[in-house]
Motif scaffolding. Structure first.
Motif, PDB file in Angstrom:
ATOM      1  N   ALA A   1       0.877  -1.162   0.089  1.00  0.00           N
ATOM      2  CA  ALA A   1      -0.032  -0.027  -0.062  1.00  0.00           C
ATOM      3  C   ALA A   1       0.726   1.277   0.181  1.00  0.00           C
ATOM      4  CB  ALA A   1      -1.083  -0.190   1.216  1.00  0.00           C
ATOM      5  N   GLY A   2       1.882   1.181   0.866  1.00  0.00           N
ATOM      6  CA  GLY A   2       2.646   2.315   0.865  1.00  0.00           C
ATOM      7  C   GLY A   2       3.575   2.700  -0.283  1.00  0.00           C
ATOM      8  N   LEU A   3       4.012   1.490  -1.070  1.00  0.00           N
ATOM      9  CA  LEU A   3       4.550   1.507  -2.325  1.00  0.00           C
ATOM     10  C   LEU A   3       3.932   2.034  -3.308  1.00  0.00           C
ATOM     11  CD1 LEU A   3       6.759  -1.808  -2.254  1.00  0.00           C
ATOM     12  CD2 LEU A   3       7.624   0.496  -2.119  1.00  0.00           C
ATOM     13  N   VAL A   4       2.497   1.712  -3.417  1.00  0.00           N
ATOM     14  CA  VAL A   4       1.583   2.294  -4.364  1.00  0.00           C
ATOM     15  C   VAL A   4       1.194   3.693  -4.191  1.00  0.00           C
ATOM     16  CG1 VAL A   4      -0.852   2.169  -5.131  1.00  0.00           C
ATOM     17  CG2 VAL A   4       0.407  -0.151  -4.717  1.00  0.00           C
ATOM     18  N   VAL A   5       1.217   4.183  -2.965  1.00  0.00           N
ATOM     19  CA  VAL A   5       0.889   5.607  -2.892  1.00  0.00           C
ATOM     20  C   VAL A   5       2.278   6.362  -3.326  1.00  0.00           C
ATOM     21  CG1 VAL A   5       1.062   7.389  -0.990  1.00  0.00           C
ATOM     22  CG2 VAL A   5      -0.419   5.247  -0.994  1.00  0.00           C
ATOM     23  N   LEU A   6       3.378   5.805  -3.099  1.00  0.00           N
ATOM     24  CA  LEU A   6       4.587   6.558  -3.306  1.00  0.00           C
ATOM     25  C   LEU A   6       4.869   6.461  -4.857  1.00  0.00           C
ATOM     26  CD1 LEU A   6       7.246   8.371  -2.672  1.00  0.00           C
ATOM     27  CD2 LEU A   6       8.424   6.194  -2.374  1.00  0.00           C
TER      28      LEU A   6
ATOM     29  N   LEU B   1       1.104   2.863   9.249  1.00  0.00           N
ATOM     30  CA  LEU B   1       2.520   3.348   9.056  1.00  0.00           C
ATOM     31  C   LEU B   1       2.763   3.259   7.594  1.00  0.00           C
ATOM     32  CD1 LEU B   1       4.815   3.847  10.825  1.00  0.00           C
ATOM     33  CD2 LEU B   1       5.449   1.427  11.110  1.00  0.00           C
ATOM     34  N   ALA B   2       2.564   2.141   6.906  1.00  0.00           N
ATOM     35  CA  ALA B   2       3.003   2.244   5.613  1.00  0.00           C
ATOM     36  C   ALA B   2       2.405   3.122   4.866  1.00  0.00           C
ATOM     37  CB  ALA B   2       2.651   0.594   5.138  1.00  0.00           C
TER      38      ALA B   2
ATOM     39  N   GLY C   1       4.534   6.069   2.910  1.00  0.00           N
ATOM     40  CA  GLY C   1       4.444   6.376   1.425  1.00  0.00           C
ATOM     41  C   GLY C   1       4.140   7.625   1.042  1.00  0.00           C
ATOM     42  N   PHE C   2       3.280   8.428   1.597  1.00  0.00           N
ATOM     43  CA  PHE C   2       2.590   9.477   1.323  1.00  0.00           C
ATOM     44  C   PHE C   2       3.965  10.713   1.979  1.00  0.00           C
ATOM     45  CE2 PHE C   2       0.328  13.697   1.619  1.00  0.00           C
ATOM     46  CZ  PHE C   2      -0.249  13.518   0.405  1.00  0.00           C
ATOM     47  N   GLY C   3       4.357  10.300   3.007  1.00  0.00           N
ATOM     48  CA  GLY C   3       5.284  11.123   3.733  1.00  0.00           C
ATOM     49  C   GLY C   3       6.626  11.365   2.972  1.00  0.00           C
TER      50      GLY C   3
END
Length: 463
Positions: free
Chosen positions: A18-23, A106-107, A111-113
Protein backbone atom coordinates in the motif's frame (compact mmCIF):
# COMPACT_ATOMS: atom_id res chain seq x y z
CA UNK A 1 2.28 -2.68 20.44
CA UNK A 2 5.18 -5.15 20.26
CA UNK A 3 7.64 -3.76 17.71
CA UNK A 4 8.92 -7.22 16.79
CA UNK A 5 5.41 -8.40 15.95
CA UNK A 6 4.82 -5.17 14.05
CA UNK A 7 7.93 -5.76 11.95
CA UNK A 8 6.70 -9.26 11.18
CA UNK A 9 3.32 -7.84 10.18
CA UNK A 10 4.97 -5.35 7.85
CA UNK A 11 7.09 -8.05 6.22
CA UNK A 12 4.36 -10.63 5.68
CA UNK A 13 1.26 -8.58 4.95
CA UNK A 14 -0.09 -6.40 2.16
CA UNK A 15 0.69 -3.22 4.14
CA UNK A 16 4.08 -2.37 2.52
CA UNK A 17 2.51 -2.67 -0.93
CA UNK A 18 0.00 0.00 0.00
CA UNK A 19 2.82 2.40 0.86
CA UNK A 20 4.67 1.58 -2.35
CA UNK A 21 1.55 2.19 -4.44
CA UNK A 22 1.03 5.57 -2.78
CA UNK A 23 4.60 6.66 -3.41
CA UNK A 24 5.27 5.02 -6.77
CA UNK A 25 1.85 5.71 -8.26
CA UNK A 26 1.96 9.40 -7.41
CA UNK A 27 5.49 9.90 -8.75
CA UNK A 28 4.58 7.99 -11.91
CA UNK A 29 1.62 10.30 -12.57
CA UNK A 30 3.57 13.46 -11.76
CA UNK A 31 6.63 12.61 -13.85
CA UNK A 32 5.20 10.52 -16.67
CA UNK A 33 2.67 13.18 -17.68
CA UNK A 34 3.72 16.72 -18.60
CA UNK A 35 0.65 18.18 -16.95
CA UNK A 36 -0.21 21.68 -15.79
CA UNK A 37 1.35 20.86 -12.42
CA UNK A 38 4.69 21.63 -14.11
CA UNK A 39 3.52 24.99 -15.52
CA UNK A 40 3.38 28.53 -14.15
CA UNK A 41 3.95 29.91 -10.69
CA UNK A 42 1.69 27.25 -9.13
CA UNK A 43 3.90 24.41 -10.39
CA UNK A 44 4.10 21.66 -7.80
CA UNK A 45 7.83 22.15 -7.25
CA UNK A 46 7.63 25.96 -7.33
CA UNK A 47 6.08 26.83 -3.94
CA UNK A 48 5.44 24.95 -0.70
CA UNK A 49 1.68 25.46 -0.69
CA UNK A 50 1.41 24.45 -4.35
CA UNK A 51 3.39 21.30 -3.58
CA UNK A 52 1.09 20.42 -0.68
CA UNK A 53 -2.09 21.02 -2.72
CA UNK A 54 -0.80 19.10 -5.75
CA UNK A 55 0.23 16.04 -3.72
CA UNK A 56 -3.12 16.30 -1.96
CA UNK A 57 -4.87 16.20 -5.35
CA UNK A 58 -3.29 12.77 -5.88
CA UNK A 59 -5.77 11.47 -3.30
CA UNK A 60 -8.35 11.41 -6.10
CA UNK A 61 -7.13 7.87 -6.78
CA UNK A 62 -4.95 7.19 -3.72
CA UNK A 63 -7.83 7.48 -1.25
CA UNK A 64 -10.13 4.92 -2.95
CA UNK A 65 -7.10 2.62 -3.25
CA UNK A 66 -6.29 3.01 0.45
CA UNK A 67 -9.88 2.09 1.31
CA UNK A 68 -9.55 -0.95 -0.97
CA UNK A 69 -6.23 -1.99 0.59
CA UNK A 70 -7.82 -1.73 4.01
CA UNK A 71 -10.76 -3.87 2.94
CA UNK A 72 -8.47 -6.56 1.50
CA UNK A 73 -6.45 -6.50 4.70
CA UNK A 74 -9.62 -6.73 6.78
CA UNK A 75 -10.67 -9.95 5.04
CA UNK A 76 -7.50 -11.77 6.08
CA UNK A 77 -9.00 -13.53 9.10
CA UNK A 78 -12.12 -14.52 7.17
CA UNK A 79 -10.09 -15.89 4.25
CA UNK A 80 -7.87 -17.93 6.59
CA UNK A 81 -10.95 -19.02 8.61
CA UNK A 82 -9.32 -18.02 11.89
CA UNK A 83 -11.77 -15.29 12.93
CA UNK A 84 -13.60 -17.55 15.42
CA UNK A 85 -10.33 -18.88 16.82
CA UNK A 86 -8.87 -15.42 17.36
CA UNK A 87 -12.10 -14.20 18.95
CA UNK A 88 -11.82 -16.97 21.57
CA UNK A 89 -8.35 -15.88 22.76
CA UNK A 90 -8.07 -13.87 26.01
CA UNK A 91 -6.28 -11.03 24.25
CA UNK A 92 -8.49 -7.87 24.06
CA UNK A 93 -10.13 -7.32 20.68
CA UNK A 94 -8.81 -3.78 20.38
CA UNK A 95 -5.24 -5.02 20.76
CA UNK A 96 -5.75 -7.59 18.03
CA UNK A 97 -7.18 -4.84 15.81
CA UNK A 98 -4.39 -2.37 16.58
CA UNK A 99 -1.65 -4.54 15.06
CA UNK A 100 -2.87 -4.78 11.43
CA UNK A 101 -4.37 -1.28 11.55
CA UNK A 102 -1.10 0.15 12.84
CA UNK A 103 0.95 -1.66 10.19
CA UNK A 104 -1.22 -0.40 7.33
CA UNK A 105 -1.38 3.12 8.77
CA UNK A 106 2.40 3.22 9.13
CA UNK A 107 2.94 2.05 5.55
CA UNK A 108 0.49 4.58 4.08
CA UNK A 109 1.89 7.44 6.17
CA UNK A 110 5.43 6.51 5.14
CA UNK A 111 4.51 6.33 1.45
CA UNK A 112 2.77 9.69 1.39
CA UNK A 113 5.37 11.22 3.68
CA UNK A 114 8.15 10.25 1.27
CA UNK A 115 6.15 11.79 -1.59
CA UNK A 116 5.85 15.08 0.32
CA UNK A 117 9.51 14.87 1.32
CA UNK A 118 10.54 14.48 -2.32
CA UNK A 119 8.35 17.37 -3.42
CA UNK A 120 9.56 19.53 -0.54
CA UNK A 121 13.18 18.87 -1.42
CA UNK A 122 12.52 20.04 -4.98
CA UNK A 123 10.89 23.22 -3.69
CA UNK A 124 13.75 23.86 -1.25
CA UNK A 125 16.30 23.47 -4.06
CA UNK A 126 14.28 25.73 -6.37
CA UNK A 127 14.08 29.49 -6.71
CA UNK A 128 11.65 30.36 -3.92
CA UNK A 129 12.81 31.45 -0.48
CA UNK A 130 9.30 31.83 0.97
CA UNK A 131 8.39 29.16 3.53
CA UNK A 132 4.80 29.42 4.82
CA UNK A 133 3.52 27.43 7.77
CA UNK A 134 0.16 26.67 6.16
CA UNK A 135 1.41 23.94 3.84
CA UNK A 136 2.05 21.47 6.69
CA UNK A 137 -1.59 21.09 7.91
CA UNK A 138 -2.65 20.45 4.31
CA UNK A 139 -0.27 17.49 4.08
CA UNK A 140 -0.99 16.21 7.60
CA UNK A 141 -4.73 16.10 6.86
CA UNK A 142 -3.93 14.11 3.70
CA UNK A 143 -2.03 11.52 5.78
CA UNK A 144 -4.92 11.36 8.26
CA UNK A 145 -7.39 10.87 5.39
CA UNK A 146 -5.39 7.98 3.93
CA UNK A 147 -5.10 6.25 7.31
CA UNK A 148 -8.77 6.85 8.16
CA UNK A 149 -9.91 5.49 4.79
CA UNK A 150 -7.78 2.37 5.14
CA UNK A 151 -8.92 1.62 8.71
CA UNK A 152 -12.54 2.29 7.77
CA UNK A 153 -12.18 -0.17 4.88
CA UNK A 154 -10.71 -2.74 7.27
CA UNK A 155 -13.59 -2.31 9.69
CA UNK A 156 -16.28 -2.65 7.02
CA UNK A 157 -14.60 -5.72 5.56
CA UNK A 158 -14.37 -7.31 9.00
CA UNK A 159 -18.08 -6.56 9.49
CA UNK A 160 -19.10 -7.69 5.97
CA UNK A 161 -16.58 -10.44 5.09
CA UNK A 162 -17.30 -10.88 1.39
CA UNK A 163 -15.01 -10.92 -1.63
CA UNK A 164 -17.24 -8.22 -3.10
CA UNK A 165 -16.58 -5.80 -0.24
CA UNK A 166 -13.20 -4.43 -1.45
CA UNK A 167 -14.27 -3.66 -5.05
CA UNK A 168 -17.57 -2.16 -3.90
CA UNK A 169 -15.74 0.08 -1.43
CA UNK A 170 -13.20 1.17 -4.05
CA UNK A 171 -15.89 2.04 -6.59
CA UNK A 172 -18.06 3.73 -3.97
CA UNK A 173 -15.14 5.81 -2.70
CA UNK A 174 -14.20 6.79 -6.24
CA UNK A 175 -17.77 7.86 -7.02
CA UNK A 176 -17.92 9.90 -3.79
CA UNK A 177 -14.61 11.60 -4.58
CA UNK A 178 -15.74 12.46 -8.12
CA UNK A 179 -19.11 13.78 -6.91
CA UNK A 180 -17.48 15.97 -4.26
CA UNK A 181 -14.74 17.12 -6.65
CA UNK A 182 -13.77 20.77 -6.57
CA UNK A 183 -13.14 22.94 -9.61
CA UNK A 184 -10.66 25.79 -10.05
CA UNK A 185 -12.42 27.40 -13.02
CA UNK A 186 -13.76 30.22 -10.85
CA UNK A 187 -11.80 32.96 -9.16
CA UNK A 188 -11.91 30.75 -6.06
CA UNK A 189 -12.05 26.92 -6.10
CA UNK A 190 -15.48 25.62 -5.15
CA UNK A 191 -17.41 22.38 -5.05
CA UNK A 192 -19.64 21.22 -7.87
CA UNK A 193 -22.25 20.30 -5.28
CA UNK A 194 -22.56 22.11 -1.94
CA UNK A 195 -19.31 23.88 -1.08
CA UNK A 196 -19.45 22.63 2.52
CA UNK A 197 -20.09 19.03 1.46
CA UNK A 198 -17.27 19.16 -1.08
CA UNK A 199 -14.85 19.76 1.78
CA UNK A 200 -15.64 16.34 3.20
CA UNK A 201 -13.59 14.96 0.32
CA UNK A 202 -9.88 14.46 1.06
CA UNK A 203 -9.06 15.68 -2.46
CA UNK A 204 -8.13 19.21 -3.49
CA UNK A 205 -8.00 20.24 -7.13
CA UNK A 206 -4.74 21.17 -8.83
CA UNK A 207 -3.76 24.69 -7.72
CA UNK A 208 -4.05 27.42 -10.35
CA UNK A 209 -3.27 30.46 -8.19
CA UNK A 210 -0.02 30.43 -6.24
CA UNK A 211 -1.30 32.82 -3.55
CA UNK A 212 -4.29 30.70 -2.47
CA UNK A 213 -4.21 28.34 0.49
CA UNK A 214 -6.77 26.46 2.56
CA UNK A 215 -8.13 28.30 5.58
CA UNK A 216 -7.58 27.02 9.11
CA UNK A 217 -11.30 26.24 9.44
CA UNK A 218 -11.04 23.79 6.54
CA UNK A 219 -8.02 22.04 8.04
CA UNK A 220 -9.76 21.73 11.42
CA UNK A 221 -13.09 20.60 10.00
CA UNK A 222 -11.52 17.96 7.78
CA UNK A 223 -9.36 16.70 10.64
CA UNK A 224 -12.50 16.23 12.80
CA UNK A 225 -14.28 14.41 9.98
CA UNK A 226 -11.44 11.99 9.28
CA UNK A 227 -10.80 11.39 12.98
CA UNK A 228 -14.45 10.35 13.27
CA UNK A 229 -14.08 8.07 10.25
CA UNK A 230 -10.93 6.58 11.78
CA UNK A 231 -12.68 6.02 15.09
CA UNK A 232 -15.60 4.20 13.46
CA UNK A 233 -13.27 2.06 11.37
CA UNK A 234 -11.27 0.98 14.40
CA UNK A 235 -14.43 0.37 16.44
CA UNK A 236 -15.80 -1.90 13.69
CA UNK A 237 -12.47 -3.66 13.51
CA UNK A 238 -12.53 -4.40 17.23
CA UNK A 239 -16.28 -5.07 17.57
CA UNK A 240 -17.38 -8.63 18.24
CA UNK A 241 -21.12 -8.13 18.85
CA UNK A 242 -23.96 -6.57 16.92
CA UNK A 243 -24.47 -3.98 19.63
CA UNK A 244 -20.81 -2.94 19.48
CA UNK A 245 -21.04 -2.57 15.71
CA UNK A 246 -24.07 -0.30 16.07
CA UNK A 247 -22.29 1.88 18.61
CA UNK A 248 -19.30 2.03 16.24
CA UNK A 249 -21.22 4.49 14.10
CA UNK A 250 -21.09 7.11 16.86
CA UNK A 251 -17.57 8.48 16.10
CA UNK A 252 -18.20 9.08 12.40
CA UNK A 253 -21.57 10.73 13.10
CA UNK A 254 -20.01 12.96 15.75
CA UNK A 255 -17.10 13.80 13.46
CA UNK A 256 -19.48 14.63 10.61
CA UNK A 257 -21.64 16.87 12.82
CA UNK A 258 -18.64 18.76 14.20
CA UNK A 259 -17.06 19.06 10.76
CA UNK A 260 -20.21 20.54 9.24
CA UNK A 261 -20.30 23.10 12.04
CA UNK A 262 -16.70 24.12 11.42
CA UNK A 263 -16.34 23.89 7.64
CA UNK A 264 -17.12 27.20 5.87
CA UNK A 265 -20.05 27.36 3.47
CA UNK A 266 -18.69 30.20 1.33
CA UNK A 267 -15.80 29.59 -1.11
CA UNK A 268 -14.33 32.92 0.05
CA UNK A 269 -13.74 31.36 3.47
CA UNK A 270 -12.51 28.04 2.09
CA UNK A 271 -9.60 29.18 -0.07
CA UNK A 272 -8.02 32.38 1.20
CA UNK A 273 -5.15 34.54 0.00
CA UNK A 274 -1.92 33.98 1.89
CA UNK A 275 -1.38 37.61 2.90
CA UNK A 276 2.27 37.10 3.76
CA UNK A 277 2.91 35.57 0.34
CA UNK A 278 0.99 38.35 -1.43
CA UNK A 279 2.78 41.19 0.38
CA UNK A 280 4.78 43.30 -2.07
CA UNK A 281 8.55 43.70 -1.92
CA UNK A 282 9.91 46.53 -4.05
CA UNK A 283 13.05 47.88 -5.62
CA UNK A 284 12.08 51.44 -6.40
CA UNK A 285 9.07 51.43 -8.77
CA UNK A 286 9.27 47.66 -9.41
CA UNK A 287 7.40 45.36 -7.02
CA UNK A 288 6.76 41.63 -6.79
CA UNK A 289 5.06 39.43 -4.20
CA UNK A 290 6.98 38.02 -1.26
CA UNK A 291 6.47 34.52 -2.67
CA UNK A 292 8.24 35.56 -5.89
CA UNK A 293 10.81 37.74 -4.16
CA UNK A 294 13.70 35.96 -5.88
CA UNK A 295 12.45 37.34 -9.20
CA UNK A 296 13.04 40.95 -8.12
CA UNK A 297 16.82 41.14 -8.80
CA UNK A 298 16.16 40.18 -12.43
CA UNK A 299 12.94 42.15 -12.91
CA UNK A 300 14.05 45.42 -11.26
CA UNK A 301 16.80 46.51 -13.70
CA UNK A 302 14.78 45.41 -16.72
CA UNK A 303 11.71 47.17 -15.31
CA UNK A 304 13.51 50.45 -14.65
CA UNK A 305 14.89 50.44 -18.20
CA UNK A 306 11.42 49.68 -19.56
CA UNK A 307 9.91 52.57 -17.58
CA UNK A 308 12.52 54.93 -19.05
CA UNK A 309 11.66 53.78 -22.59
CA UNK A 310 7.94 54.16 -21.87
CA UNK A 311 8.44 57.69 -20.58
CA UNK A 312 10.30 58.60 -23.77
CA UNK A 313 7.45 57.16 -25.84
CA UNK A 314 4.43 58.43 -23.88
CA UNK A 315 5.71 61.37 -21.88
CA UNK A 316 3.69 62.24 -18.78
CA UNK A 317 1.04 59.63 -19.67
CA UNK A 318 3.54 56.78 -19.22
CA UNK A 319 3.04 54.28 -16.37
CA UNK A 320 5.21 54.98 -13.35
CA UNK A 321 5.36 51.57 -11.65
CA UNK A 322 5.63 47.86 -12.43
CA UNK A 323 3.78 45.42 -10.18
CA UNK A 324 3.30 41.68 -10.20
CA UNK A 325 -0.30 40.84 -11.02
CA UNK A 326 -2.14 39.49 -7.96
CA UNK A 327 -5.84 39.94 -8.81
CA UNK A 328 -7.80 36.69 -8.61
CA UNK A 329 -9.97 35.97 -11.63
CA UNK A 330 -11.97 33.14 -13.12
CA UNK A 331 -10.44 31.01 -15.83
CA UNK A 332 -10.68 32.95 -19.11
CA UNK A 333 -11.75 36.27 -17.58
CA UNK A 334 -10.09 39.45 -18.84
CA UNK A 335 -7.22 40.96 -16.88
CA UNK A 336 -7.88 44.11 -14.86
CA UNK A 337 -5.49 46.52 -16.57
CA UNK A 338 -4.30 49.87 -15.29
CA UNK A 339 -3.03 52.90 -17.20
CA UNK A 340 -0.70 53.85 -14.34
CA UNK A 341 0.94 50.47 -13.72
CA UNK A 342 2.53 47.82 -15.89
CA UNK A 343 1.23 44.46 -14.67
CA UNK A 344 3.59 41.48 -14.77
CA UNK A 345 2.11 38.00 -14.87
CA UNK A 346 4.78 35.39 -14.15
CA UNK A 347 2.36 32.77 -15.50
CA UNK A 348 2.86 34.33 -18.95
CA UNK A 349 5.14 31.83 -20.77
CA UNK A 350 6.87 34.70 -22.60
CA UNK A 351 7.86 36.37 -19.34
CA UNK A 352 8.68 33.09 -17.60
CA UNK A 353 11.35 32.15 -20.14
CA UNK A 354 12.60 35.66 -21.02
CA UNK A 355 16.23 36.73 -20.66
CA UNK A 356 17.21 40.19 -19.37
CA UNK A 357 17.00 41.94 -22.79
CA UNK A 358 13.84 40.04 -23.74
CA UNK A 359 12.28 40.96 -20.40
CA UNK A 360 12.80 44.68 -21.05
CA UNK A 361 11.15 44.31 -24.47
CA UNK A 362 8.20 42.43 -22.96
CA UNK A 363 7.70 45.06 -20.25
CA UNK A 364 7.75 47.82 -22.87
CA UNK A 365 5.16 45.87 -24.86
CA UNK A 366 2.99 45.46 -21.75
CA UNK A 367 3.24 49.17 -21.05
CA UNK A 368 2.23 50.22 -24.57
CA UNK A 369 -0.24 47.49 -25.56
CA UNK A 370 -1.07 45.25 -22.59
CA UNK A 371 -2.89 42.04 -23.46
CA UNK A 372 -6.34 42.22 -21.91
CA UNK A 373 -6.91 38.51 -22.40
CA UNK A 374 -4.68 36.34 -20.20
CA UNK A 375 -1.70 34.51 -21.64
CA UNK A 376 -1.07 31.48 -19.42
CA UNK A 377 -0.41 27.75 -19.95
CA UNK A 378 -4.14 27.09 -19.54
CA UNK A 379 -5.36 30.24 -21.35
CA UNK A 380 -4.16 31.25 -24.81
CA UNK A 381 -6.23 34.35 -25.58
CA UNK A 382 -3.33 36.74 -25.05
CA UNK A 383 -1.47 35.32 -28.05
CA UNK A 384 -3.66 37.47 -30.30
CA UNK A 385 -1.98 40.59 -28.89
CA UNK A 386 1.58 39.48 -29.69
CA UNK A 387 1.75 41.06 -33.20
CA UNK A 388 0.61 44.48 -31.98
CA UNK A 389 2.90 44.25 -28.95
CA UNK A 390 5.83 43.40 -31.21
CA UNK A 391 5.19 46.45 -33.40
CA UNK A 392 4.93 48.97 -30.55
CA UNK A 393 7.91 47.50 -28.67
CA UNK A 394 10.12 47.67 -31.76
CA UNK A 395 8.98 51.27 -32.38
CA UNK A 396 9.69 52.36 -28.80
CA UNK A 397 13.13 50.70 -28.80
CA UNK A 398 14.05 52.42 -32.08
CA UNK A 399 14.60 49.26 -34.12
CA UNK A 400 14.79 49.26 -37.91
CA UNK A 401 12.53 46.26 -38.34
CA UNK A 402 9.74 44.79 -36.27
CA UNK A 403 11.10 42.06 -33.98
CA UNK A 404 8.54 39.41 -32.95
CA UNK A 405 8.20 38.83 -29.21
CA UNK A 406 8.03 35.14 -30.04
CA UNK A 407 8.41 33.00 -33.13
CA UNK A 408 5.26 33.38 -35.28
CA UNK A 409 3.06 30.32 -35.60
CA UNK A 410 2.46 28.69 -38.97
CA UNK A 411 -1.34 28.50 -38.99
CA UNK A 412 -3.30 30.75 -41.43
CA UNK A 413 -4.69 33.03 -38.71
CA UNK A 414 -1.24 33.69 -37.25
CA UNK A 415 0.18 34.41 -40.71
CA UNK A 416 -2.65 36.84 -41.42
CA UNK A 417 -2.05 38.62 -38.10
CA UNK A 418 1.67 38.97 -38.81
CA UNK A 419 0.97 40.21 -42.33
CA UNK A 420 -1.22 42.92 -40.78
CA UNK A 421 1.53 43.67 -38.24
CA UNK A 422 4.13 44.10 -41.00
CA UNK A 423 1.82 46.43 -42.91
CA UNK A 424 1.12 48.35 -39.70
CA UNK A 425 4.85 48.73 -39.08
CA UNK A 426 5.39 50.23 -42.53
CA UNK A 427 2.45 52.60 -42.16
CA UNK A 428 3.60 53.69 -38.73
CA UNK A 429 7.15 54.49 -39.82
CA UNK A 430 5.89 56.42 -42.84
CA UNK A 431 4.19 58.96 -40.56
CA UNK A 432 5.84 62.05 -39.04
CA UNK A 433 7.22 61.51 -35.54
CA UNK A 434 4.43 63.46 -33.84
CA UNK A 435 1.77 61.42 -35.62
CA UNK A 436 3.59 58.23 -34.71
CA UNK A 437 3.33 59.15 -31.02
CA UNK A 438 -0.36 59.91 -31.45
CA UNK A 439 -0.91 56.57 -33.16
CA UNK A 440 0.92 54.71 -30.34
CA UNK A 441 -1.29 56.50 -27.80
CA UNK A 442 -4.34 55.25 -29.71
CA UNK A 443 -2.94 51.72 -29.66
CA UNK A 444 -2.50 51.89 -25.90
CA UNK A 445 -6.00 53.25 -25.33
CA UNK A 446 -7.42 50.48 -27.54
CA UNK A 447 -5.48 47.78 -25.66
CA UNK A 448 -6.54 49.12 -22.24
CA UNK A 449 -10.17 48.87 -23.38
CA UNK A 450 -9.57 45.23 -24.41
CA UNK A 451 -9.12 45.83 -28.14
CA UNK A 452 -6.71 43.90 -30.32
CA UNK A 453 -4.17 46.74 -30.57
CA UNK A 454 -3.74 46.36 -34.33
CA UNK A 455 -6.91 48.23 -35.30
CA UNK A 456 -5.49 51.73 -34.68
CA UNK A 457 -2.34 50.76 -36.58
CA UNK A 458 -4.02 49.28 -39.65
CA UNK A 459 -7.32 51.10 -39.69
CA UNK A 460 -9.24 47.81 -39.82
CA UNK A 461 -9.92 44.95 -37.47
CA UNK A 462 -7.32 42.18 -37.44
CA UNK A 463 -8.12 38.51 -37.55
Amino acid sequence: MNTRVLRTELRRSVAPWAGLVVLGGSLAVLYAVNGLWWQGTAAWTGQWTSMALTTRSMLAYLWPLSVGFGAVYGLRDARSRTAELLASTPRPAWRRAALPAGALALALAAGFGLLVLWGGSQVALGETDYLPAGWLPISLVAVLALVAGAVFGMGLARTLPSVLTPPILVVGSLVAVMYLRQTTDGALPSGQASNRLSQLSPVTDMPREMLLTLSGAVDLGQALWFLGLLGTGFALLAASTTRARLFAAAPVLAGLALALLVLPADPRDTYVVDRAAAALVCDGPVCVTRANGTQLPVLAPAGKEALRVLHDALGDRAPATIHEETTLRANGDDRQLSADTVLVDFDDPLIARATRAELTRLLVAQGLAPNCRPRTPWEGGGQLSVPAQSVVASWALGERQVQPLEKPEEDPYARAAWTSATAAWEKLNALPRAEQRARIAEVRADALSCGDGLTPLTGKASR
